[in-house]
Design an enzyme around this catalytic site. Structure first.
Site, PDB file in Angstrom:
ATOM      1  N   LYS A 292      31.305  66.843   8.080  1.00 54.04           N
ATOM      2  CA  LYS A 292      31.756  65.656   7.354  1.00 54.04           C
ATOM      3  C   LYS A 292      31.048  65.578   5.995  1.00 54.04           C
ATOM      4  CE  LYS A 292      31.801  60.647   7.542  1.00 54.04           C
ATOM      5  NZ  LYS A 292      31.608  59.422   8.295  1.00 54.04           N
TER       6      LYS A 292
ATOM      7  N   GLU B 211      21.830  72.495   9.844  1.00 57.20           N
ATOM      8  CA  GLU B 211      22.237  73.549  10.771  1.00 57.20           C
ATOM      9  C   GLU B 211      23.516  74.229  10.272  1.00 57.20           C
ATOM     10  OE1 GLU B 211      21.386  70.491  11.519  1.00 57.20           O
ATOM     11  OE2 GLU B 211      20.201  70.399  13.376  1.00 57.20           O
TER      12      GLU B 211
ATOM     13  N   GLY C  48      31.501  60.721  12.413  1.00 54.82           N
ATOM     14  CA  GLY C  48      31.451  62.113  12.886  1.00 54.82           C
ATOM     15  C   GLY C  48      31.882  62.246  14.335  1.00 54.82           C
ATOM     16  N   ARG C  49      31.371  61.361  15.204  1.00 53.51           N
ATOM     17  CA  ARG C  49      31.673  61.481  16.641  1.00 53.51           C
ATOM     18  C   ARG C  49      33.065  60.960  16.981  1.00 53.51           C
ATOM     19  NH1 ARG C  49      27.640  58.273  15.259  1.00 53.51           N
ATOM     20  NH2 ARG C  49      27.692  56.061  15.656  1.00 53.51           N
TER      21      ARG C  49
ATOM     22  N   GLU D 154      24.954  58.070  20.748  1.00 54.01           N
ATOM     23  CA  GLU D 154      24.754  57.945  19.299  1.00 54.01           C
ATOM     24  C   GLU D 154      25.362  56.628  18.801  1.00 54.01           C
ATOM     25  OE1 GLU D 154      26.424  60.682  16.089  1.00 54.01           O
ATOM     26  OE2 GLU D 154      24.423  61.522  16.255  1.00 54.01           O
TER      27      GLU D 154
ATOM     28  N   HIS E 108      26.083  70.648  44.387  1.00 53.81           N
ATOM     29  CA  HIS E 108      25.102  71.596  44.930  1.00 53.81           C
ATOM     30  C   HIS E 108      23.846  71.630  44.066  1.00 53.81           C
ATOM     31  CE1 HIS E 108      27.940  73.070  47.923  1.00 53.81           C
ATOM     32  NE2 HIS E 108      28.847  72.763  47.004  1.00 53.81           N
TER      33      HIS E 108
ATOM     34  N   LYS F   4      15.041  64.599  10.720  1.00 52.69           N
ATOM     35  CA  LYS F   4      15.548  65.490   9.656  1.00 52.69           C
ATOM     36  C   LYS F   4      14.545  65.570   8.516  1.00 52.69           C
ATOM     37  CE  LYS F   4      20.498  64.460  10.342  1.00 52.69           C
ATOM     38  NZ  LYS F   4      21.692  63.854   9.770  1.00 52.69           N
TER      39      LYS F   4
HETATM   40  O1  F6P Z   1      22.757  64.041  12.682  1.00 52.99           O
HETATM   41  C1  F6P Z   1      23.773  63.370  13.353  1.00 52.99           C
HETATM   42  C2  F6P Z   1      25.093  63.622  12.704  1.00 52.99           C
HETATM   43  O2  F6P Z   1      25.166  62.950  11.507  1.00 52.99           O
HETATM   44  C3  F6P Z   1      26.242  63.229  13.618  1.00 52.99           C
HETATM   45  O3  F6P Z   1      26.526  61.886  13.562  1.00 52.99           O
HETATM   46  C4  F6P Z   1      27.327  64.119  13.125  1.00 52.99           C
HETATM   47  O4  F6P Z   1      28.392  64.225  14.021  1.00 52.99           O
HETATM   48  C5  F6P Z   1      26.573  65.409  12.941  1.00 52.99           C
HETATM   49  O5  F6P Z   1      25.302  65.000  12.457  1.00 52.99           O
HETATM   50  C6  F6P Z   1      27.181  66.405  12.004  1.00 52.99           C
HETATM   51  O6  F6P Z   1      27.359  65.866  10.732  1.00 52.99           O
HETATM   52  P1  F6P Z   1      28.290  66.573   9.685  1.00 52.99           P
HETATM   53  O7  F6P Z   1      29.660  66.615  10.217  1.00 52.99           O
HETATM   54  O8  F6P Z   1      28.164  65.768   8.426  1.00 52.99           O
HETATM   55  O9  F6P Z   1      27.751  67.983   9.471  1.00 52.99           O
END
Ligand code: F6P
Length: 525
Positions: A208, A214, A265-266, A351, A382, A491
């Site tokens: 987003k 990452e 995002g979620r 979240e 199990h 972060k």
């Molecule tokens: O760090 C949490 C978050 O902001 C989530 O809410 C989001 O889904 C995820 O990181 C990834 O964010 P982006 O889509 O901006 O890379």
């Protein structure tokens, strides 16, 4: 719109009294014995999902008071504010309109002319982007050279499409493989790259913000690998799914599909973030997925509270968390293709509702999001079901079952269904005549969600149901379910520690972090 926090209502006090007087001693077995209509009274049909709520620790009086609580908290007005595009994400001053991503043209009637105009113009953009994205998905589907589609994203830019591509495996194009890389741990990407060829790979960079550490690290490494392997045509082999189209272009990606800041995002699976799913199941399938979710939106928006499944689930969530003090909920999907559903729901609920202050920033005197966890049945039986049946903590279980299988293997599905029924039954009935270690206390609550079939439509409805139940509990708790400030501190600290790892500067660090950092930097093995 006036929101009133649950603990400041008359219904809350009435529920507290009721809980003290009879709620805490409630017994499911007696409740069924006393009420021949309990199953009918506590089950609810919603689009594509049937819910049996009768094995929960509530009676009609409790349920009535819970509906009153929802009314007194202004849940309906809050819901309507979301559906008219008001900026209900108050800490970020944003509207919350993931529901618009699955609204067909033309827009359904909204409350005010002003909002209708705003939402209508957004809806036109939504459909223009959707059409472009599905056309692109079709091109990729028809391209025999592309055999591997790699989604690079994390959180909402990973869990949704990953969960849905797995869940809809029976509808997925066989000619392609779908991969999801999320972790900054290079083992994940490196292991995958060993199996890929640049000429047959499409990388989708899903973020987003297009700033997430990452995703940007993995995207840079993927691009470096692609170029090092002799790949040249970035335009053909990379696409970006983001609200930050400018950053994607600066990264060198020309093919971009955008979305908007009013999509959390979620909650973004329905946007361009759904592109891997659209490639996997095709444009028609993706539209069915949206249609299933839209049907649930309509149900949430229009059904009276008493017949509104997201409302009934959200109220139960509050009842368990704040009155029974249950700290977690176990998700038990009895369908192996739903194996990433618990992880998806963890982000969605924890979240959204893992908050300790209300929307005005005032500390809350009660618990909010439970811990969500789970594995597909029958595997969980199990492993940790021992604890669910005989442990010291009561954990409400949410079973998800599918009536009709899509495989031809004889016998399996009846065994699966017999097992899910048996677990729900055993949790409730227990068995106290076996003696000592073999006794089961029973009276352990569960909800049973049933789909006729697992299809794009029913999956869309199931996910929208979960989104809205999270909305309801967050609304009752008086929190902003649409921000996530709790992810920020880690972060910031990671940025500082990355530099310290490189240079060994321990100044000002706490003793534990300093000790670990020195150990990580030392040459000793
Ligand atoms: O760090 C949490 C978050 O902001 C989530 O809410 C989001 O889904 C995820 O990181 C990834 O964010 P982006 O889509 O901006 O890379």
């Amino acid at each position: 719109m006036t929101r009133i926090r649950c603990d400041r209502t008359a219904a809350w006090s009435a529920l507290q009294n009721l809980f003290k007087q009879e709620g805490q001693a409630f017994d499911l077995r007696s409740a069924f014995a006393a009420d021949a209509n309990r199953f009918a009274a506590f089950s609810q049909s919603a689009p594509h999902v049937f819910a049996d709520l009768s094995k929960n620790l509530i009676d009609r009086r409790t349920q009535q008071l819970l509906f009153e609580l929802a009314r007194q908290c202004g849940v309906e007005q809050h819901r309507d504010a979301m559906f008219t595009g008001a900026a209900i994400n108050n800490t970020e001053q944003r509207a919350v309109m993931h529901w618009l991503l699955r609204t067909p043209l033309p827009a359904k009637a909204d409350d005010s002319a002003e909002t209708t105009k705003n939402v209508a113009s957004e809806l036109a953009q939504v459909h223009a982007t959707l059409d472009a994205m599905l056309a692109y998905a079709q091109t990729v589907r028809a391209d025999p050279v592309i055999t591997d589609v790699v989604n690079i994203g994390i959180g909402g830019s990973d869990l949704g499409p990953q969960m849905a591509v797995l869940a809809l495996d029976d509808f997925v194009l066989r000619a392609k493989r779908f991969h999801f890389v999320s972790n900054v741990d290079g083992h994940e990407l490196a292991a995958l790259l060993k199996r890929l060829k640049p000429e047959s790979t499409l990388f989708l960079i899903a973020s987003k913000t297009f700033t997430t550490l990452e995703t940007m690290t993995n995207a840079r490494s993927a691009k470096a690998w692609f170029e090092a392997q002799g790949g040249t045509d970035i335009g053909r082999h990379f696409a970006a799914l983001t609200t930050n189209v400018a950053a994607a272009k600066a990264f060198g990606i020309a093919t971009t599909f955008g979305f908007w800041d009013w999509v959390g995002g979620r909650y973004s699976l329905w946007s361009a973030i759904g592109l891997p799913l659209a490639i996997a199941i095709g444009g028609e399938g993706f539209r069915q997925f949206l249609a299933g979710a839209h049907a649930m939106d309509q149900h949430f928006r229009n059904a009276p509270l008493e017949l509104n499944l997201p409302v009934r689930l959200g109220l139960l969530d509050l009842w368990y968390r704040n009155f029974h003090s249950f700290g977690s909920r176990s998700i038990a999907p009895y369908h192996s293709a739903l194996r990433r559903l618990p992880a998806y729901l963890q982000q969605l609920e924890m979240e959204s509702n893992g908050k300790r202050v209300d929307a005005q920033g005032e500390a809350l005197p009660y618990g909010t999001s439970p811990v969500l966890w789970g594995e597909p049945g029958t595997n969980g039986q199990h492993a940790y079901f021992q604890m669910l049946h005989q442990g010291t903590d009561v954990v409400p279980v949410e079973f998800v079952a599918v009536k009709r299988p899509r495989h031809p293997l004889p016998g399996h599905h009846d065994l699966l269904l017999a097992n899910v029924l048996a677990q729900a039954q055993a949790l409730m009935l227990g068995k106290m005549d076996a003696g000592g270690h073999k006794n089961f206390p029973g009276n352990r609550p569960s909800t049973f969600l049933l789909l006729d079939e697992l299809t794009p439509t029913s999956l869309g409805a199931l996910i929208a149901l979960q989104e809205h139940r999270v909305f309801v509990s967050g609304s009752l708790w008086g929190i902003n379910s649409f921000d996530q400030w709790g992810v920020e501190l880690g972060k910031v600290l990671a940025k500082d520690l990355e530099l310290r790892l490189a240079h060994g500067d321990l100044a000002g660090l706490d003793g534990s972090t300093a000790g670990l950092l020195s150990r990580l930097r030392s040459n000793d093995r």
